[in-house]
Write an enzyme that holds these catalytic residues in place. Structure first.
Site, short mmCIF file in Angstrom:
data_model
loop_
_atom_site.label_atom_id
_atom_site.label_comp_id
_atom_site.label_asym_id
_atom_site.label_seq_id
_atom_site.Cartn_x
_atom_site.Cartn_y
_atom_site.Cartn_z
N ASN A 9 0.85 -1.20 0.00
CA ASN A 9 0.00 0.00 0.00
C ASN A 9 0.89 1.26 0.00
O ASN A 9 1.54 1.56 0.99
CB ASN A 9 -0.90 -0.05 1.24
CG ASN A 9 -1.86 1.11 1.33
OD1 ASN A 9 -1.54 2.22 0.93
ND2 ASN A 9 -3.05 0.86 1.86
N LYS A 10 0.90 1.95 -1.14
CA LYS A 10 1.83 3.09 -1.29
C LYS A 10 1.50 4.26 -0.35
O LYS A 10 2.39 5.01 0.04
CB LYS A 10 1.86 3.54 -2.75
CG LYS A 10 2.44 2.43 -3.60
CD LYS A 10 2.90 2.85 -4.97
CE LYS A 10 3.65 1.66 -5.58
NZ LYS A 10 3.46 1.45 -6.99
N LYS A 12 0.50 3.86 2.74
CA LYS A 12 1.15 3.49 4.01
C LYS A 12 2.65 3.78 3.93
O LYS A 12 3.23 4.27 4.90
CB LYS A 12 0.96 2.00 4.29
CG LYS A 12 -0.41 1.58 4.78
CD LYS A 12 -0.29 0.10 5.20
CE LYS A 12 -1.58 -0.53 5.57
NZ LYS A 12 -1.44 -1.97 5.85
N ASP A 69 -0.51 -3.80 9.93
CA ASP A 69 -1.86 -4.26 9.64
C ASP A 69 -2.81 -3.30 10.34
O ASP A 69 -2.63 -3.01 11.53
CB ASP A 69 -2.11 -5.70 10.07
CG ASP A 69 -3.32 -6.25 9.33
OD1 ASP A 69 -3.28 -6.32 8.08
OD2 ASP A 69 -4.34 -6.57 9.97
N PHE A 150 -6.14 8.47 2.66
CA PHE A 150 -6.58 7.39 1.78
C PHE A 150 -7.66 6.59 2.50
O PHE A 150 -8.05 6.93 3.63
CB PHE A 150 -5.39 6.49 1.41
CG PHE A 150 -4.78 5.75 2.57
CD1 PHE A 150 -3.89 6.39 3.42
CD2 PHE A 150 -5.10 4.42 2.82
CE1 PHE A 150 -3.33 5.71 4.51
CE2 PHE A 150 -4.53 3.73 3.90
CZ PHE A 150 -3.64 4.39 4.74
N GLY A 151 -8.12 5.53 1.87
CA GLY A 151 -9.05 4.60 2.52
C GLY A 151 -10.28 5.30 3.10
O GLY A 151 -10.98 6.05 2.41
N ASP A 153 -10.39 7.62 5.32
CA ASP A 153 -10.11 8.95 5.90
C ASP A 153 -11.19 10.01 5.65
O ASP A 153 -11.53 10.76 6.57
CB ASP A 153 -8.76 9.48 5.39
CG ASP A 153 -7.57 8.86 6.12
OD1 ASP A 153 -7.72 8.52 7.31
OD2 ASP A 153 -6.51 8.72 5.50
N HIS A 177 -3.53 6.34 14.44
CA HIS A 177 -3.26 4.97 14.90
C HIS A 177 -1.85 4.54 14.49
O HIS A 177 -1.10 3.97 15.27
CB HIS A 177 -4.33 4.03 14.34
CG HIS A 177 -4.56 4.14 12.86
ND1 HIS A 177 -4.55 5.35 12.18
CD2 HIS A 177 -4.76 3.20 11.90
CE1 HIS A 177 -4.77 5.12 10.90
NE2 HIS A 177 -4.89 3.84 10.71
P1 ITT Z 1 -0.73 -4.26 2.99
O1 ITT Z 1 -1.46 -5.45 3.60
O2 ITT Z 1 0.07 -4.64 1.80
O3 ITT Z 1 0.06 -3.49 4.00
P2 ITT Z 1 -3.42 -3.18 2.66
O4 ITT Z 1 -3.96 -1.89 2.12
O5 ITT Z 1 -4.05 -4.45 2.17
O6 ITT Z 1 -1.82 -3.21 2.42
P3 ITT Z 1 -4.39 -3.81 5.32
O7 ITT Z 1 -4.64 -5.24 5.01
O8 ITT Z 1 -3.72 -3.47 6.63
O9 ITT Z 1 -3.49 -3.11 4.23
O10 ITT Z 1 -5.77 -3.03 5.21
C1 ITT Z 1 -5.90 -1.79 5.76
C2 ITT Z 1 -7.12 -1.09 5.20
O11 ITT Z 1 -7.70 -0.31 6.26
C3 ITT Z 1 -6.69 -0.08 4.13
O12 ITT Z 1 -6.77 -0.60 2.85
C4 ITT Z 1 -7.67 1.07 4.38
O13 ITT Z 1 -8.86 0.82 3.70
C5 ITT Z 1 -7.94 1.00 5.87
N1 ITT Z 1 -7.01 1.92 6.58
C6 ITT Z 1 -5.91 1.57 7.31
N2 ITT Z 1 -5.28 2.67 7.76
C7 ITT Z 1 -5.98 3.72 7.29
C8 ITT Z 1 -5.80 5.10 7.39
O14 ITT Z 1 -4.75 5.65 8.00
N3 ITT Z 1 -6.70 5.90 6.79
C9 ITT Z 1 -7.75 5.37 6.13
N4 ITT Z 1 -7.97 4.08 5.97
C10 ITT Z 1 -7.10 3.24 6.55
#
Ligand code: ITT
Length: 194
Positions: A9-10, A12, A69, A150-151, A153, A177
């Site tokens: 996840n870029k 992150k 995670d 992202f996500g 937010d 977090h």
């Molecule tokens: P990796 O497993 O490769 O690290 P991923 O995106 O699949 O990437 P996760 O399984 O940990 O990561 O899923 C986390 C999801 O939770 C992410 O895709 C977002 O939708 C949400 N999320 C996590 N942190 C967030 C943030 O800071 N802001 C908004 N949404 C977040």
């Protein structure tokens, strides 16, 4: 010292690099052209998945590795989407699809309390793991606000700051977090790496 960041996840990667910069430490990731295998996230908790990602990739890269995670837990939905946050609306769901499902599932529900949770794990190629958790509390709003992050937010509003985490430019990386979990790792890093 080199530390590998085990995430696909870029967003992150960007946040963790900003939060976790340390002297004499270079953070490497897929952005440096290092491909990593996909890790099956079949744990029931953020901690299980975080450990699994960190350990498998530490063994693969032979580098000290950090994994994240994370996800959002909504009180009125009994903690969902939780560990399924990335695939709430299906295996390869977009952020938009996940958000749409979340808002639909909260229609008519008054309790909007939610929290973001992040478990950061540092793993050594020799197999030791060290995990740290961070949380931030807020509420889910129906209309998106903000252009950063992202996500989830744009829908995650924190009353104390009068903003969603997508409206925060630099603040998110101080109070999130992820920031809190990484702060705990930083506090312990000398002990872990000695
Ligand atoms: P990796 O497993 O490769 O690290 P991923 O995106 O699949 O990437 P996760 O399984 O940990 O990561 O899923 C986390 C999801 O939770 C992410 O895709 C977002 O939708 C949400 N999320 C996590 N942190 C967030 C943030 O800071 N802001 C908004 N949404 C977040």
């Amino acid at each position: 010292m080199k530390i590998f960041l085990a995430t696909g996840n870029k967003n992150k990667i960007e946040e963790i690099k900003k939060i976790f910069s340390m002297e004499n430490t270079e953070i490497l990731s897929i952005k440096d052209g290092i491909d990593i295998p996909e890790v099956v996230e079949d744990g029931n908790t953020f901690e299980e998945n975080s450990k699994k990602k960190a350990l498998e990739i530490a063994k693969f890269t032979n580098m000290i590795t950090i994994a994240d995670d994370s996800g959002i837990c909504v009180e009125a939905l009994n903690g969902a989407p939780g560990v399924y946050s990335a695939r709430y609306a299906g295996e390869h769901a977009t952020d938009e699809e996940n958000n749409k499902k979340l808002i639909a599932n909260l229609q008519g529900i008054e309790n909007r309390k939610a929290k973001f949770v992040c478990v950061i794990t540092l793993a050594k190629p020799t197999g030791e793991t060290y995990s740290f958790t961070g949380e931030v509390h807020g509420e889910i709003i129906d209309e998106p606000r903000g252009e950063y992050g992202f996500g989830y937010d744009p829908y995650f509003y924190i009353e104390e700051y009068g903003q969603t985490t997508a409206e925060m430019k630099d603040l998110k990386n101080q109070i999130s977090h992820r920031a809190r979990a990484l702060a705990e790792l930083k506090k312990n890093i000398d002990e872990i790496l000695k």
